[in-house]
Design a protein around this motif. Sequence first.
Motif, PDB file in Angstrom:
ATOM      1  N   LEU A  54     -36.669  71.337  -1.090  1.00  0.00           N
ATOM      2  CA  LEU A  54     -35.692  70.293  -0.761  1.00  0.00           C
ATOM      3  C   LEU A  54     -35.182  69.614  -2.032  1.00  0.00           C
ATOM      4  CD1 LEU A  54     -34.197  68.551   1.344  1.00  0.00           C
ATOM      5  CD2 LEU A  54     -36.209  67.054   1.391  1.00  0.00           C
ATOM      6  N   GLU A  55     -36.130  69.233  -2.874  1.00  0.00           N
ATOM      7  CA  GLU A  55     -35.768  68.530  -4.112  1.00  0.00           C
ATOM      8  C   GLU A  55     -34.882  69.422  -4.989  1.00  0.00           C
ATOM      9  OE1 GLU A  55     -35.931  67.512  -8.115  1.00  0.00           O
ATOM     10  OE2 GLU A  55     -37.360  69.041  -7.474  1.00  0.00           O
ATOM     11  N   THR A  56     -35.214  70.711  -5.070  1.00  0.00           N
ATOM     12  CA  THR A  56     -34.435  71.653  -5.891  1.00  0.00           C
ATOM     13  C   THR A  56     -33.041  71.855  -5.308  1.00  0.00           C
ATOM     14  OG1 THR A  56     -36.500  72.763  -6.479  1.00  0.00           O
ATOM     15  CG2 THR A  56     -34.474  73.981  -6.896  1.00  0.00           C
ATOM     16  N   ALA A  57     -32.973  71.955  -3.986  1.00  0.00           N
ATOM     17  CA  ALA A  57     -31.666  72.140  -3.333  1.00  0.00           C
ATOM     18  C   ALA A  57     -30.761  70.955  -3.641  1.00  0.00           C
ATOM     19  CB  ALA A  57     -31.849  72.299  -1.827  1.00  0.00           C
ATOM     20  N   ARG A  58     -31.310  69.760  -3.550  1.00  0.00           N
ATOM     21  CA  ARG A  58     -30.504  68.558  -3.814  1.00  0.00           C
ATOM     22  C   ARG A  58     -30.044  68.536  -5.265  1.00  0.00           C
ATOM     23  NH1 ARG A  58     -34.138  64.548  -0.149  1.00  0.00           N
ATOM     24  NH2 ARG A  58     -32.795  64.637   1.690  1.00  0.00           N
ATOM     25  N   ARG A  59     -30.944  68.859  -6.156  1.00  0.00           N
ATOM     26  CA  ARG A  59     -30.626  68.811  -7.595  1.00  0.00           C
ATOM     27  C   ARG A  59     -29.549  69.841  -7.959  1.00  0.00           C
ATOM     28  NH1 ARG A  59     -33.439  71.390 -11.551  1.00  0.00           N
ATOM     29  NH2 ARG A  59     -35.171  71.813 -10.150  1.00  0.00           N
ATOM     30  N   LEU A  60     -29.628  71.037  -7.329  1.00  0.00           N
ATOM     31  CA  LEU A  60     -28.699  72.119  -7.692  1.00  0.00           C
ATOM     32  C   LEU A  60     -27.449  72.158  -6.808  1.00  0.00           C
ATOM     33  CD1 LEU A  60     -31.291  75.025  -8.267  1.00  0.00           C
ATOM     34  CD2 LEU A  60     -30.330  73.444  -9.954  1.00  0.00           C
ATOM     35  N   GLY A  61     -27.386  71.279  -5.801  1.00  0.00           N
ATOM     36  CA  GLY A  61     -26.216  71.287  -4.906  1.00  0.00           C
ATOM     37  C   GLY A  61     -26.200  72.496  -3.989  1.00  0.00           C
ATOM     38  N   VAL A  62     -27.376  72.904  -3.543  1.00  0.00           N
ATOM     39  CA  VAL A  62     -27.503  74.083  -2.680  1.00  0.00           C
ATOM     40  C   VAL A  62     -27.760  73.628  -1.231  1.00  0.00           C
ATOM     41  CG1 VAL A  62     -28.992  76.089  -2.187  1.00  0.00           C
ATOM     42  CG2 VAL A  62     -28.423  75.504  -4.562  1.00  0.00           C
ATOM     43  N   THR A  63     -27.056  74.232  -0.276  1.00  0.00           N
ATOM     44  CA  THR A  63     -27.303  73.915   1.132  1.00  0.00           C
ATOM     45  C   THR A  63     -28.537  74.687   1.611  1.00  0.00           C
ATOM     46  OG1 THR A  63     -24.984  73.487   1.630  1.00  0.00           O
ATOM     47  CG2 THR A  63     -26.350  74.194   3.473  1.00  0.00           C
ATOM     48  N   LEU A  64     -29.387  74.020   2.376  1.00  0.00           N
ATOM     49  CA  LEU A  64     -30.517  74.723   3.006  1.00  0.00           C
ATOM     50  C   LEU A  64     -30.120  75.020   4.452  1.00  0.00           C
ATOM     51  CD1 LEU A  64     -33.577  72.678   1.659  1.00  0.00           C
ATOM     52  CD2 LEU A  64     -32.709  74.896   0.835  1.00  0.00           C
ATOM     53  N   ILE A  65     -30.245  76.281   4.836  1.00  0.00           N
ATOM     54  CA  ILE A  65     -29.924  76.697   6.205  1.00  0.00           C
ATOM     55  C   ILE A  65     -31.246  76.860   6.956  1.00  0.00           C
ATOM     56  CG2 ILE A  65     -28.848  78.488   7.624  1.00  0.00           C
ATOM     57  CD1 ILE A  65     -27.022  79.157   5.220  1.00  0.00           C
ATOM     58  N   ALA A  66     -31.443  76.005   7.951  1.00  0.00           N
ATOM     59  CA  ALA A  66     -32.725  76.000   8.674  1.00  0.00           C
ATOM     60  C   ALA A  66     -32.736  77.079   9.759  1.00  0.00           C
ATOM     61  CB  ALA A  66     -32.947  74.640   9.317  1.00  0.00           C
ATOM     62  N   TYR A  67     -33.623  78.078   9.576  1.00  0.00           N
ATOM     63  CA  TYR A  67     -33.749  79.065  10.654  1.00  0.00           C
ATOM     64  C   TYR A  67     -34.935  78.725  11.541  1.00  0.00           C
ATOM     65  CZ  TYR A  67     -37.250  82.108   8.130  1.00  0.00           C
ATOM     66  OH  TYR A  67     -38.341  82.632   7.494  1.00  0.00           O
ATOM     67  N   ASP A  70     -26.998  65.559   4.196  1.00  0.00           N
ATOM     68  CA  ASP A  70     -26.095  66.708   4.355  1.00  0.00           C
ATOM     69  C   ASP A  70     -26.700  68.006   3.835  1.00  0.00           C
ATOM     70  OD1 ASP A  70     -24.197  65.196   5.529  1.00  0.00           O
ATOM     71  OD2 ASP A  70     -22.802  65.159   3.826  1.00  0.00           O
ATOM     72  N   THR A  71     -27.915  67.936   3.276  1.00  0.00           N
ATOM     73  CA  THR A  71     -28.477  69.127   2.604  1.00  0.00           C
ATOM     74  C   THR A  71     -28.840  70.243   3.573  1.00  0.00           C
ATOM     75  OG1 THR A  71     -29.332  67.711   0.854  1.00  0.00           O
ATOM     76  CG2 THR A  71     -30.305  69.892   1.001  1.00  0.00           C
ATOM     77  N   VAL A  72     -29.293  69.876   4.785  1.00  0.00           N
ATOM     78  CA  VAL A  72     -29.792  70.898   5.718  1.00  0.00           C
ATOM     79  C   VAL A  72     -28.852  71.065   6.913  1.00  0.00           C
ATOM     80  CG1 VAL A  72     -31.710  71.559   7.230  1.00  0.00           C
ATOM     81  CG2 VAL A  72     -32.186  70.453   5.029  1.00  0.00           C
ATOM     82  N   VAL A  73     -28.468  72.313   7.166  1.00  0.00           N
ATOM     83  CA  VAL A  73     -27.740  72.676   8.387  1.00  0.00           C
ATOM     84  C   VAL A  73     -28.659  73.628   9.156  1.00  0.00           C
ATOM     85  CG1 VAL A  73     -25.445  72.385   7.382  1.00  0.00           C
ATOM     86  CG2 VAL A  73     -26.597  74.600   7.206  1.00  0.00           C
ATOM     87  N   ALA A  74     -28.395  73.831  10.443  1.00  0.00           N
ATOM     88  CA  ALA A  74     -29.345  74.631  11.238  1.00  0.00           C
ATOM     89  C   ALA A  74     -28.639  75.733  12.014  1.00  0.00           C
ATOM     90  CB  ALA A  74     -30.100  73.713  12.199  1.00  0.00           C
ATOM     91  N   ILE A  75     -29.367  76.847  12.235  1.00  0.00           N
ATOM     92  CA  ILE A  75     -28.793  77.984  12.974  1.00  0.00           C
ATOM     93  C   ILE A  75     -29.708  78.394  14.138  1.00  0.00           C
ATOM     94  CG2 ILE A  75     -27.300  78.992  11.214  1.00  0.00           C
ATOM     95  CD1 ILE A  75     -29.727  80.848  10.479  1.00  0.00           C
ATOM     96  N   PRO A  76     -29.760  77.572  15.193  1.00  0.00           N
ATOM     97  CA  PRO A  76     -30.550  77.971  16.358  1.00  0.00           C
ATOM     98  C   PRO A  76     -30.009  79.264  16.965  1.00  0.00           C
ATOM     99  CG  PRO A  76     -29.070  76.154  16.904  1.00  0.00           C
ATOM    100  CD  PRO A  76     -29.008  76.329  15.417  1.00  0.00           C
TER     101      PRO A  76
END
Length: 321
Positions: free
Chosen positions: A196-209, A283-289
Amino acid sequence: MKARRLGTTDIEISPIGLGCMQFSGTRNVARLMIRPIEEETATAVVRAALDGGITWFDTAEMYGAGNSEEVLAAALKECGVAPGQVAVATKWAPLGRTAASITRTIGDRLAHLGGYPVDLHQIHMPTGSLSGLPAQLRAMAALARAGRIRAVGVSNFSARQMVLAHRVLAAEGVALAANQVRISLLRRDIERDGVLETARRLGVTLIAYSPLDGGLLTGRYHDDPELTRNAPVMRRFFGRRDLSTRGLARTAPLIDAMRRIAAGHGVTVGQVALNWVITRYGDTVVAIPGASKPRQAAEAAGAMGFTLTAAEAGELDELSR
Ligand SMILES: NC(=O)c1ccc[n+]([C@@H]2O[C@H](COP(=O)([O-])OP(=O)(O)OC[C@H]3O[C@@H](n4cnc5c(N)ncnc54)[C@H](OP(=O)(O)O)[C@@H]3O)[C@@H](O)[C@H]2O)c1
């Protein structure tokens, strides 16, 4: 709920996308992990997702060797969606292959998608390839530079591997847009393992599966433990601790709180689970149910339609720790 940017790209996506592993077909190993559905049902699922405001879809080469990509494209066409009107994410399968296969198989991805562009192409997992990660990432960057894909992502990467991916891609002039990892109320590893911390720092979206933990977080197994017998084989095996009598008893207080919160908002338990995933981390995490029925896709989309109070989010936080 407002659309979000995929990483630092100009691709806009709804906070909920639709996971399309359920479109893998009935004759391959995916059926051990999910409940596969027929093409006609898939079209109804896609239509329900679109009607609810979902604007992007996640598929993969591994989901039936292109079957899921084909079924998704056919469904989008049937629903009257023009290429470019929604975003499509797919993945390259690294197992037993060199990085050269990324370049060799992009034509197959595009052919299976029948005219819908690859907005995000992801390395499905960090292990299994005969080439190192830098070579795989450079092959992905070349596809992006050539305009064959719009953005590059990875999946199941650790914080350290994300940093590597970001560095290798940046040297090629390409941003790392996303890392797709398992996240749910019951899988909060990203808060501890640096992802999470790395995603925020690098501007990367995390896609929650698997944001519903395969349906566990809808409360259906707590309602009727007999249903666990019908869960897909791999779910029963890998989730046996969670699905056992003791496991269900352990998560019962969380599900009870979710029921109460859901009733207060006039929504379902599953919608509370999804709303938590897409709001807990900004806004970092979006999800794909995933969904095997149109009703499930409609519910997933509806999870974008309400706001948990701070007290409710805090209670869920506590009970899911
Ligand atoms: N990158 C990776 O390594 C990776 C790994 C796994 C998954 N994924 C992606 O993530 C997506 C979602 O993951 P997932 O399917 O494993 O897990 P999930 O989204 O947690 O669970 C989906 C399942 O939950 C049940 N469900 C959904 N809505 C429901 C509702 N309203 N009420 C009751 N049950 C409901 C359905 O099960 P039934 O069909 O049994 O009713 C559905 O198939 C996949 O489609 C795939 O795109 C990626």
